[in-house]
Design an enzyme around this catalytic site. Structure first.
Site, short mmCIF file in Angstrom:
data_model
loop_
_atom_site.label_atom_id
_atom_site.label_comp_id
_atom_site.label_asym_id
_atom_site.label_seq_id
_atom_site.Cartn_x
_atom_site.Cartn_y
_atom_site.Cartn_z
N GLU A 128 1.12 3.82 1.87
CA GLU A 128 1.69 4.19 3.17
C GLU A 128 2.89 3.30 3.51
O GLU A 128 3.90 3.79 4.02
CB GLU A 128 0.67 4.04 4.30
CG GLU A 128 -0.56 4.89 4.14
CD GLU A 128 -1.72 4.14 3.47
OE1 GLU A 128 -1.51 3.49 2.42
OE2 GLU A 128 -2.83 4.20 4.01
N CYS A 171 -5.94 1.86 6.16
CA CYS A 171 -6.59 0.62 6.58
C CYS A 171 -5.94 0.14 7.89
O CYS A 171 -4.99 0.76 8.38
CB CYS A 171 -6.46 -0.45 5.50
SG CYS A 171 -4.76 -1.04 5.26
N HIS A 217 0.86 -1.19 0.00
CA HIS A 217 0.00 0.00 0.00
C HIS A 217 0.90 1.24 0.00
O HIS A 217 2.06 1.19 0.43
CB HIS A 217 -0.89 0.02 1.24
CG HIS A 217 -1.97 -1.01 1.22
ND1 HIS A 217 -3.04 -0.96 2.08
CD2 HIS A 217 -2.16 -2.12 0.45
CE1 HIS A 217 -3.84 -1.98 1.85
NE2 HIS A 217 -3.32 -2.72 0.87
N CYS A 222 -2.16 -0.53 7.55
CA CYS A 222 -1.34 0.68 7.42
C CYS A 222 -1.28 1.49 8.70
O CYS A 222 -0.20 1.93 9.10
CB CYS A 222 -1.84 1.51 6.25
SG CYS A 222 -1.52 0.70 4.65
#
Length: 158
Positions: A59, A87, A57, A90
């Site tokens: 991040e 999420c 992801h 993360c």
């Protein structure tokens, strides 16, 4: 520069990262990690498909780059700007890294873990509490996602 101007400046950079994801047919989420001097020390965009990595992801990609830059897995006093609410995975990684502040654009009503679905950072049992600011350039961040999914539903190759 005011705090609002600073937030907009770095969210624009995160949106540029999101565009790179969009261009690769990835969900267009981008992130940048900024130190207290205003230097970007990490940046990333979603790469889960192109890297065949469910943890890639935006991040996480940006966090890994910042940790390498700092040569440390603990990253206090840093701010992460991300175009979509983090999420669980993360915000968990950002918490473990001791990130001071997360600033995000669009809320995620399906998997958002900073207040939309869950509120991980508010759990008093967790030993680090990351400060959250939401809604920075929210319309631009949300529109990039809406456009991506609209095109995907049409069957476009993007």
């Amino acid at each position: 520069m005011s705090l609002a101007d600073r937030h907009e400046k770095f969210m624009q950079m995160a949106l540029q990262q999101a565009q790179l994801a969009y261009d690769c047919a990835e969900v267009p989420v981008g992130a940048v990690v900024v130190n207290s001097a205003g230097e970007v020390i990490g940046k990333g965009y979603n790469r889960t498909i192109i890297d065949s990595d469910p943890t890639a992801h935006a991040e996480i990609v940006a966090l890994r780059q910042a940790a390498a830059h700092e040569q440390n897995y603990r990253l206090p006093d840093l701010t992460v700007y991300v175009t979509l609410e983090p999420c669980v995975m993360c915000i968990g990684a950002l918490t473990h890294a001791r990130i001071a502040h997360v600033v995000y654009g669009a809320s995620d009503p399906k998997t958002g873990a900073c207040g939309s679905v869950l509120c991980i950072q508010a759990n008093k049992k967790i030993n680090h509490h990351t400060r959250i600011t939401s809604g920075v350039l929210e319309q631009a961040c949300a529109e990039k996602l809406r456009h991506f999914f609209r095109e995907r539903r049409k069957g476009s190759k993007l």
